[in-house]
Design a protein around this motif. Structure first.
Motif, short mmCIF file in Angstrom:
data_model
loop_
_atom_site.label_atom_id
_atom_site.label_comp_id
_atom_site.label_asym_id
_atom_site.label_seq_id
_atom_site.Cartn_x
_atom_site.Cartn_y
_atom_site.Cartn_z
N LEU A 224 -4.21 13.17 -4.70
CA LEU A 224 -4.62 11.77 -4.82
C LEU A 224 -5.88 11.64 -4.46
O LEU A 224 -6.21 11.17 -3.32
CB LEU A 224 -3.48 10.81 -4.02
N PRO A 225 -6.96 11.69 -5.40
CA PRO A 225 -8.29 11.65 -4.89
C PRO A 225 -9.06 10.51 -4.45
O PRO A 225 -9.81 10.34 -3.73
CB PRO A 225 -9.17 12.26 -6.06
N PHE A 226 -8.30 9.36 -4.93
CA PHE A 226 -8.76 8.10 -4.29
C PHE A 226 -7.93 7.35 -3.36
O PHE A 226 -6.68 7.27 -3.63
CB PHE A 226 -9.19 7.09 -5.38
N MET A 241 -5.37 -2.49 -7.30
CA MET A 241 -6.72 -1.61 -6.85
C MET A 241 -6.82 -0.39 -7.72
O MET A 241 -7.59 0.09 -8.19
CB MET A 241 -6.55 -1.06 -5.48
N CYS A 242 -5.75 0.20 -7.87
CA CYS A 242 -5.33 1.50 -8.69
C CYS A 242 -5.75 1.25 -10.12
O CYS A 242 -6.22 2.17 -10.83
CB CYS A 242 -4.28 2.24 -8.69
N THR A 243 -5.25 -0.05 -10.60
CA THR A 243 -5.52 -0.33 -11.94
C THR A 243 -6.81 -0.46 -12.16
O THR A 243 -7.61 -0.21 -13.24
CB THR A 243 -4.70 -1.65 -12.42
N GLU A 244 -7.61 -1.13 -11.38
CA GLU A 244 -9.18 -1.39 -11.47
C GLU A 244 -10.03 0.08 -11.40
O GLU A 244 -10.75 0.07 -12.20
CB GLU A 244 -9.62 -2.41 -10.25
N CYS A 259 -4.56 6.43 -4.99
CA CYS A 259 -4.62 6.50 -6.60
C CYS A 259 -4.89 7.73 -7.25
O CYS A 259 -5.55 8.47 -6.64
CB CYS A 259 -5.63 5.34 -7.08
N GLY A 260 -4.03 8.01 -8.32
CA GLY A 260 -4.27 9.33 -9.00
C GLY A 260 -3.53 9.39 -10.28
O GLY A 260 -2.94 8.48 -10.65
N PHE A 261 -3.08 10.77 -10.57
CA PHE A 261 -2.37 11.06 -11.73
C PHE A 261 -1.37 12.09 -11.23
O PHE A 261 -1.43 12.77 -10.34
CB PHE A 261 -3.44 11.82 -12.98
N PRO A 262 -0.30 12.10 -12.14
CA PRO A 262 0.73 13.04 -11.76
C PRO A 262 -0.08 14.59 -12.11
O PRO A 262 -0.50 14.78 -13.21
CB PRO A 262 1.79 12.76 -12.77
#
Length: 542
Positions: A224-226, A241-244, A259-262
């Motif tokens: 989860l890089p951010f 925040m993750c949507t932005e 925030c990240g991607f699967p």
């Protein structure tokens, strides 16, 4: 007699303009007579009626003379009675009608709304031509909100809690733009409904989908890089925040938001018990924000573009692979999954303009073009089956398939059949004709298909990653795990019916069930004879 006719003929031949003038006068006179016959006055002070006998100006006194054929008189008298019993409280009538229609939402009341500080503070949308009570309820339910409110006849507001004062019912007095029999609030007044959400919808928070409680990944920074610490943490703040930052996952870990991607590092396949994630958010009284070891995960509205690219096959395929199913068994959904998982368009034995407009561009190709990865078909004749080199055979419970196809037939791809259709002769006749086809379709493909890969809709829904991986391998393509993880987040597509509107009764009679259960047993035996697993346990007769 002959001489006058000859004179008229000579006159008209000499003067063609006069002939056309006479024709025009004749048509004009006929039109005036027609219009006059369609406007009949019901005596002094009576209401004007059109040619069908329907009221145009509702000023006729009860009991006045009626017009129309004798067989309509009884219905007209009954209609008059209904009109007068309704007139004392139109607001109540409109809402009761909707409650009877779906029984999936309960009317709460009429509330004062404020443009500066809304009563319902979730998403909103407007439709000044076609707004209905159910359309508003359905949109709010799909986004996981607990309340749906209608205002000014055309505005829909969603929210998790009501933040305003209740007022008299009389103030919610504006008809819905798309449904004159029901009311949609008023000027700065909201007609609010509490939604009884399906389990899937209830696990959302606004536009974010609740994914579950998961153990902290081994390498959080890489997975989860951010991340950032948020004061007065809440689900809404982390999701925003993750949507932005255009990330599809919002992951809460105490006061920290990731925030990240699967990815294979954080695939979301091993869900933990939710009790392990219980830790109250500082900024949300009823929300859980997880902790250092167990994360609460939501999926944002951000589209995961890792699997959205699609195109035709670079070289024409020499093999034709069918994606076959009985109607209502999830064929369109399977096409959506296959296109995302492979990056190639699927084709069709037919042409459906609505599917083409929704992005299924292979729909327009001839099914023998060889440019698509597989071809949708519902055919089950020997010649049609043998035209394909291989097939993915989708099977779904006949009880679910028949209802899905009945809804599609009378309500479109994502619509619903009306109560009148379910209660009328259409449903019994439909089951009688279509149930045997459910069985014969599977039996024919098992018998005549050259190479058949069976996929059960229920198992695909339950274990999408594994089942879809098998389908991609059957199609002869290399599996991309990143792409499959992306598909899991975009799995619904544009052809999923809402979980809000469900029948409140079982439409199947005992006789229907006995017949369908016998068909299920026949298919179960046929599958096992082919050394395949039988039908899933959830619809196997007991």
């Amino acid at each position: 007699m002959v001489k006058p006719l000859l004179k008229i003929q000579r006159y008209l031949c000499r003067k063609p303009v006069r002939f056309f003038s006479l024709i025009l006068l004749y048509l004009t006179a006929g039109s005036l007579v027609f219009l006059h016959s369609g406007i009949i006055w019901d005596g002094p002070g009576g209401g004007r009626r059109d040619g069908r006998g329907d009221s145009v100006v509702a000023s006729r006194k009860p009991g006045g003379r009626r017009f129309g054929p004798p067989w309509k008189k009884k219905a007209q008298v009954e209609a008059d009675g209904k009109h007068h019993t309704r007139s004392w409280n139109r607001a109540l009538t409109g809402r009761n009608t909707k409650d009877v229609d779906d029984e999936r939402a309960k009317y709460v009341g009429c509330y004062i709304d404020n443009t500066q500080r809304r009563v319902l503070r979730g998403v909103s949308f407007f439709d000044y031509r076609k707004m209905t009570v159910f359309r508003c309820q359905d949109n709010c339910a799909e986004r996981g909100y607990m309340y749906a409110g209608l205002e000014f006849g055309a505005e829909c507001y969603c929210g998790h809690k009501i933040q305003g004062a209740n007022v008299s019912e009389i103030e919610c007095n504006m008809e819905c733009k798309g449904e004159k029999s029901s009311l949609c609030g008023g000027a700065n007044r909201l007609s609010i409904y509490r939604l009884e959400l399906s389990q899937e919808s209830a696990r959302r928070y606004g536009s974010a989908i609740f994914k579950g409680c998961f153990h902290r990944p081994d390498n959080v920074t890489l997975a989860l890089p951010f991340s950032a610490v948020i004061q007065n943490m809440s689900v809404e703040k982390c999701v925003d925040m993750c949507t932005e930052r255009e990330k599809t996952l919002a992951v809460l870990a105490g006061d920290r938001c990731h925030c990240g991607f699967p990815t294979p590092l954080f695939a979301l396949h091993d869900m933990e018990e939710e009790d392990l994630c219980v830790h109250r958010c500082e900024g949300g009284e009823f929300e859980s924000c997880g902790n250092d070891q167990y994360f609460v995960v939501y999926q944002t509205q951000v589209q995961d573009n890792r699997c959205m690219d699609r195109h035709f096959l670079p070289t024409r395929s020499k093999q034709l692979i069918a994606l076959t199913s009985f109607p209502g068994a999830g064929n369109t959904w399977a096409r959506h999954l296959i296109e995302l998982a492979t990056g190639f368009y699927t084709g069709s034995y037919y042409f459906d303009g609505s599917l083409y407009n929704k992005g299924f561009k292979g729909e327009r190709d001839h099914w023998r073009s060889g440019r698509t990865i597989c071809i949708k078909t519902h055919e089950s004749g020997k010649n049609e089956i043998e035209a394909f080199d291989a097939a993915i055979l989708m099977i779904r419970s006949p009880y679910k398939s028949l209802m899905a196809e009945f809804n599609r037939k009378y309500g479109g791809h994502i619509g619903f059949a009306s109560r009148a259709h379910w209660k009328g002769n259409e449903w019994p006749e439909f089951v009688k004709n279509y149930a045997p086809w459910w069985a014969s379709h599977t039996l024919d493909w098992l018998q005549h298909g050259r190479r058949v890969h069976v996929v059960h809709f229920e198992e695909l829904k339950r274990d999408l990653f594994v089942q879809l991986k098998g389908m991609v391998q059957f199609l002869g393509l290399e599996v991309s795990e990143e792409r499959l993880l992306c598909v899991e987040g975009q799995k619904d597509g544009n052809f999923k019916r809402s979980g809000l509107r469900k029948l409140e009764y079982d439409p199947y009679t005992a006789e229907m069930r006995a017949h369908i259960d016998e068909l299920i047993r026949t298919v179960d035996v046929a599958l096992k004879k082919m050394n395949m697993s039988g039908v899933p346990a959830e619809y196997r007769p007991r």
